[in-house]
Design an enzyme around this catalytic site. Structure first.
Site, PDB file in Angstrom:
ATOM      1  N   CYS A   1      -0.349  -0.843  -0.940  1.00 51.28           N
ATOM      2  CA  CYS A   1      -1.359   0.160  -0.647  1.00 51.28           C
ATOM      3  C   CYS A   1      -2.760  -0.427  -0.801  1.00 51.28           C
ATOM      4  O   CYS A   1      -3.149  -0.854  -1.888  1.00 51.28           O
ATOM      5  CB  CYS A   1      -1.186   1.353  -1.585  1.00 51.28           C
ATOM      6  SG  CYS A   1      -2.338   2.686  -1.204  1.00 51.28           S
TER       7      CYS A   1
ATOM      8  N   ASP B   1      -2.018   6.041   4.916  1.00 55.15           N
ATOM      9  CA  ASP B   1      -1.509   4.863   5.618  1.00 55.15           C
ATOM     10  C   ASP B   1      -0.495   5.280   6.694  1.00 55.15           C
ATOM     11  O   ASP B   1       0.424   6.049   6.428  1.00 55.15           O
ATOM     12  CB  ASP B   1      -0.831   3.965   4.565  1.00 55.15           C
ATOM     13  CG  ASP B   1      -0.508   2.581   5.092  1.00 55.15           C
ATOM     14  OD1 ASP B   1       0.127   2.498   6.158  1.00 55.15           O
ATOM     15  OD2 ASP B   1      -0.889   1.608   4.431  1.00 55.15           O
TER      16      ASP B   1
ATOM     17  N   HIS C   1       3.169   3.947  -2.115  1.00 54.52           N
ATOM     18  CA  HIS C   1       3.991   3.000  -1.353  1.00 54.52           C
ATOM     19  C   HIS C   1       3.768   1.563  -1.770  1.00 54.52           C
ATOM     20  O   HIS C   1       2.786   1.233  -2.430  1.00 54.52           O
ATOM     21  CB  HIS C   1       3.754   3.169   0.158  1.00 54.52           C
ATOM     22  CG  HIS C   1       2.348   2.881   0.593  1.00 54.52           C
ATOM     23  ND1 HIS C   1       2.006   1.728   1.243  1.00 54.52           N
ATOM     24  CD2 HIS C   1       1.215   3.601   0.487  1.00 54.52           C
ATOM     25  CE1 HIS C   1       0.708   1.746   1.523  1.00 54.52           C
ATOM     26  NE2 HIS C   1       0.204   2.872   1.066  1.00 54.52           N
TER      27      HIS C   1
END
Lengths: 507, 507
Positions: free
Chosen positions: B252, B175, B241
């Site tokens: 996520c 990401d 995260h």
């Protein structure tokens, strides 16, 4: 020349029952010995040849190949009476007798509605034969006979260490005519040699660096196969190939049947690997190199003898065929001495360790030269491709037979399109041209002690199967490409595990 | 809360000239500081925060992002007068002023025949900006400032060795909101930490085993980074995260925005890697593990503190946001002590080395917490995806900025479809929905000292580019997917080398 055919039974029942067959529309040559003599009668013409081992190897080779080659004639007979009333029972009886197993019942029972799906049936039989062949290999260890049991592997490991090497890593061509390079052509124990096959023997340098790194780590950390302070080196060998009978057509396809080019490219790749190690690691890190050529018609090898510095000159080699002729009437001692002399004459400065290793490889190869002469004549009948299936993935320890498998070491189809495309091209001629599908065994071995490794091996199989079906969708959609998905825990040293296939019927 | 905006010039001219832009049809948030103060005036609220570094990092972040975000408004203006007589000259003047470079002349000159090909022009500009950004990065080393020069990397290496680790290997999620994890969120020197990003932080265990093997080999053989007899271990960290602002949507994607699942899966993968090492190698081989969570809205980290045996309990963690609040008014010494105490309270048995390391990571993160507060307020404006391009391959050392790049460490598209598909999905919303193409930089770094490595990197680029174009052919055929092919000799530590792109016009 006396050709001998061994009997005896090291082999499983289904192989014993298998009959010689001829594949649909093509000559699939099988062993055609001149005389039907007993294995026990095998004797060698050359003092350094192991006639008894030749007999065992021949029996194994013919029985395995027959189990595959019986498929087409059997299915042809089955096809002939598919619309008769007692079809299912007759077909099963015939299959059991000729192949050693029954055909999938559901397929046979539906034959009255439409025609028998011969493509699927053929692929099913190839996969079934492969399964039985593997089961036999991993339960009876048919190639670990006299002198080549686990202790044979240890013996060879000790021998190469005496020669100054701790690892022997060989990359032959992916061509099926070299699939028997380790156990037959070079007569080495398969457990003690790393084999990774690539089209044109163009091995992957990054993969080889990783293996070197791992090998060094294990020497330092675990003293395996010897401790890092011992002055031995990693030996990387390339085995290119050529055809003495039809040099301009039956040589290495990846090098356009140009023997000189195949040798040169092999040497270049070896040198690049050596330089990669030297430039990437300090403290005198290096490897030793060996370049071999294999005549796929006679299995005689050519060994390019390195000089004192390990440098290889393409023109300085020993041809085992010459060695066979020049030592044919000598005693074991005289022949051995003569061979060492020939190696020295090829390259005066050759190191003592390398000399010993090359002499051993040549001596081993004499048995294979006589093997081909005794059982096949002046050369193999199938000088071209005659593979039975494609093997793709990581594993295939059991594939040690000539022209059984076109196989390529690969992680992904994406990285290995060159290797895979060559395989598909070969089978387009062998099978597709006759309406038969390309049977592809996708195999990933894994280390069972690593958590998740089995799951990852399954994922790899599925991924490669999907990628192959996508790349060769024109074949796959017509039922002309079938895949079998197989994994194996190579740490447990057990059987293969079949995950499934592209066929509707379970294997 | 005082927000400060720095000035000063560490940056190349084209970045200085770049203007703030808003992407076509979407809010592409850029830094919007409340007050236009001078960088030099930056001071920290918290004794442990490095206000000066915050200023430098902010200037770098905004200038790079502006250079990308100026593309759409500039092209929009160019589009408006594409049929006027003095179009080419006007367009070039504007591009030079707003972007710092001229547009490809041939494209502009053909605009009178048909409409300007805005998709190609957009991709061309993204790639050009990427090139200039890389050139700046590799010539001026903008992130290796005070305390983080090469000696900063050495200092950190010494520090982790004192803590009992010789290697720190971090896998964040692919990401883009974690692309700045190492240099910004954790404030670590990029040269001293191994970073490999995967969707969901689900790192490849086999690749990690290889790295462990190589690390051990170098310790034994070359004493790098320390000798093998020193009692240090390989530390593998996972950074998952979550989103504090919109937890059920902006967490996520790979774990369905389920924070608990993201943490649990990260821990499972870590444990599997540890067990793989323990089961594959003898003599007490093992690794240490660390699990971090990053709140992508505030960049505050959560550290799961391992116990004396290295075991991690998902419920036992320290939240740096709490640490910031509880230590905000303390002196350097008192705050440091309080942080160590909080880590100990989270997990009584934590080892001393791990305690030191975790305390340092938390202290470092305080600067980033204040960075976000000072420059962006209570949280980033772009809490969702706002990446500028996809990066795929091996390399991307320069990508250390939040939401600049969705990037995935990969060898093949075939093995990394999960990572690549997530990236394409993100950009389908960001770009394709607004008629703009997905810009993909395909990059392979290579070790120049290894013969043929450059050629292989070129082959890899081409292969991945072809595979991406095949997998996303619906986009590629419409001009909605463009690839830039880039290699870099990471041993020479030089500039990137652009091989070409899917565009007709050279970059």
């Amino acid at each position: 020349m006396i050709r001998r055919k061994p009997t005896g039974s090291l082999l499983s029942k289904h192989r014993q029952r298998a009959v010689t067959g001829t594949a649909a529309g093509r000559a699939r040559p099988t062993a055609t010995p001149a005389a039907n003599l007993n294995y026990a009668q095998v004797s060698a013409n050359h003092a350094l040849v192991d006639g008894a081992e030749n007999g065992q190897l021949y029996q194994y080779e013919t029985s395995v190949k027959k189990s595959f080659d019986a498929i087409v004639p059997t299915l042809r007979k089955v096809s002939a009476y598919q619309h008769e009333e007692d079809f299912v029972a007759r077909a099963q009886a015939l299959a059991k007798q000729e192949l050693g197993y029954e055909l999938p019942k559901a397929v046979l029972e539906d034959a009255w509605v439409e025609q028998l799906d011969m493509r699927s049936l053929f692929a099913w039989c190839v996969f079934k034969s492969y399964q039985l062949y593997c089961d036999d290999f991993f339960s009876t260890a048919p190639l670990s006979n006299t002198g080549l049991s686990k202790s044979g592997a240890e013996e060879f490991q000790n021998f190469i260490q005496q020669c100054g090497f701790h690892t022997m890593d060989v990359s032959p061509c992916a061509d099926g005519r070299l699939a028997h390079a380790i156990r037959y052509v070079l007569r080495l124990p398969i457990e003690a040699v790393r084999r990774k096959s690539y089209a044109g023997a163009m091995f992957d340098i990054d993969n080889s660096i990783q293996k070197w790194v791992e090998t060094e780590m294990l020497r330092f950390r675990e003293g395996r196969p010897n401790t890092a302070d011992e002055p031995t080196r990693y030996l990387k060998a390339v085995a290119y190939h050529f055809s003495s009978v039809d040099p301009s057509h039956e040589g290495c396809a990846a090098h356009g049947s140009d023997d000189a080019l195949a040798a040169k490219q092999g040497l270049n790749r070896l040198k690049a690997f050596q330089q990669a190690i030297e430039n990437s690691f300090c403290c005198g890190a290096s490897i030793d190199l060996l370049l071999l050529g294999i005549d796929t018609d006679t299995d005689a090898i050519k060994v390019h003898v390195p000089d004192a510095n390990g440098d290889i000159d393409l023109e300085k080699f020993v041809d085992a065929k010459d060695v066979y002729q020049q030592t044919q009437r000598l005693s074991v001692n005289d022949a051995t001495q003569r061979i060492e002399q020939m190696v020295r004459e090829a390259q005066a400065g050759v190191g003592e360790g390398m000399l010993k290793l090359i002499s051993k490889l040549i001596i081993n190869n004499l048995s294979q030269i006589e093997y081909v002469m005794n059982y096949y004549g002046s050369h193999y009948e199938d000088i071209g491709h005659a593979e039975r299936f494609i093997g793709a993935g990581i594993g295939f320890e059991e594939v040690q037979l000539r022209n059984l498998t076109y196989f390529a070491y690969l992680n992904t189809v994406e990285e290995s399109t060159a290797d895979f495309d060559v395989g598909i091209k070969i089978f387009s001629k062998l099978n597709v041209a006759h309406g038969l599908p390309v049977p592809v065994v996708i195999r990933f071995d894994y280390h069972g002690q690593v958590p998740g490794s089995r799951e990852r091996a399954i994922e790899h199989c599925q991924r490669v199967s999907d990628a192959a079906a996508a790349r060769y969708s024109d074949l796959a959609e017509k039922g002309l490409l079938h895949t079998l998905l197989v994994i194996r825990d190579c740490n447990a040293n057990g059987q293969i595990e079949i995950l499934g296939s592209s066929l509707k019927t379970a294997i």
